[in-house]
Design a protein around this motif. Structure first.
Motif, PDB file in Angstrom:
ATOM      1  N   LYS A  27      -1.027 -17.488  -7.448  1.00  0.00           N
ATOM      2  CA  LYS A  27       0.143 -17.134  -6.625  1.00  0.00           C
ATOM      3  C   LYS A  27       0.766 -18.387  -6.016  1.00  0.00           C
ATOM      4  N   GLY A  32       8.108 -19.087  -7.758  1.00  0.00           N
ATOM      5  CA  GLY A  32       8.765 -17.830  -7.424  1.00  0.00           C
ATOM      6  C   GLY A  32       7.830 -16.646  -7.290  1.00  0.00           C
ATOM      7  N   CYS A  33       6.536 -16.872  -7.392  1.00  0.00           N
ATOM      8  CA  CYS A  33       5.565 -15.772  -7.375  1.00  0.00           C
ATOM      9  C   CYS A  33       5.331 -15.268  -5.958  1.00  0.00           C
ATOM     10  N   ASP A  34       5.355 -13.942  -5.805  1.00  0.00           N
ATOM     11  CA  ASP A  34       5.041 -13.368  -4.502  1.00  0.00           C
ATOM     12  C   ASP A  34       3.861 -12.401  -4.574  1.00  0.00           C
ATOM     13  N   LEU A  48       7.420 -11.765  -9.363  1.00  0.00           N
ATOM     14  CA  LEU A  48       8.041 -13.058  -9.121  1.00  0.00           C
ATOM     15  C   LEU A  48       9.553 -12.959  -9.216  1.00  0.00           C
ATOM     16  N   LYS A  58      14.223 -10.176  -9.762  1.00  0.00           N
ATOM     17  CA  LYS A  58      12.809 -10.036  -9.450  1.00  0.00           C
ATOM     18  C   LYS A  58      12.158  -9.358 -10.649  1.00  0.00           C
TER      19      LYS A  58
END
Length: 194
Positions: A27, A32-34, A48, A58
């Motif tokens: 992560k 851009g990973c959430d 992401l 997204k």
């Protein structure tokens, strides 16, 4: 789209393997990973946000690991949906090979995209994918430096000794202990500033 590359890491094969299988590390390192969450044995859900050219979306997807040979290799199958922006799917083979400097991380990726993203053109997509891969490995390398500063400090010391031997100085102008203290201080400052 096909892509392959490799990267030298100062950490051991086992340390790299454990990090590549740690959702927290992934992560942190995936641009851009959430979200990276385990959903089953060798399965993960990922979320992401990506921007490729004028298309931003997204993506929600899943990752499945197979042909797992700890701590040296595995295959990754991935797919993601970004609504009207499109989709991406593919697979990657990841290999870790130990060497005197730590380990070599190599990967081969085969992927395809569809929807609006596919309409952007292969050159733009390839450029974005290569940029994301480079960003991931830069972040991964930084995370390994943060977790294992001693491995990177010894790499710097070994590099300094090789330079001294190559120039024939053998540290005559600056004693080796000064280099060691300098590297430790720099490593501590980097760790403290993060």
């Amino acid at each position: 789209m096909d892509m392959q590359a490799n990267r030298q890491l100062a950490v051991t094969q086992q340390q790299a393997w454990e990090a590549l299988n740690d959702p927290v590390v992934l992560k942190t390192c995936i641009p851009g990973c959430d979200k990276v969450e385990a959903t089953g044995e060798n399965q993960y859900a990922i979320g992401l946000a990506l921007k490729i050219g004028p298309v931003a979306a997204k993506f929600a997807g899943k990752i499945n690991l197979s042909d797992i040979k700890p701590p040296s290799s595995y295959n990754i199958a991935f797919e993601g949906q970004g609504g009207v922006a499109g989709f991406g799917k593919g697979n990657a083979q990841v290999t870790l090979t130990p060497n005197d400097a730590g380990c070599d991380l190599a990967y081969v990726v085969h992927a395809s995209v569809g929807g609006k993203v596919a309409q952007l053109g292969q050159r733009l997509i390839d450029g974005a994918a290569k940029s994301m891969a480079e960003d991931f490995f830069k972040r991964f390398d930084e995370e390994m430096q943060r977790r294992f500063p001693e491995a990177y400090a010894s790499k710097v010391i070994a590099g300094s000794q090789e330079v001294a031997l190559a120039t024939g100085t053998k540290g005559a102008k600056i004693p080796v202990w000064v280099w060691v203290v300098g590297v430790v201080v720099v490593a501590a400052l980097i760790w403290w500033l993060r």
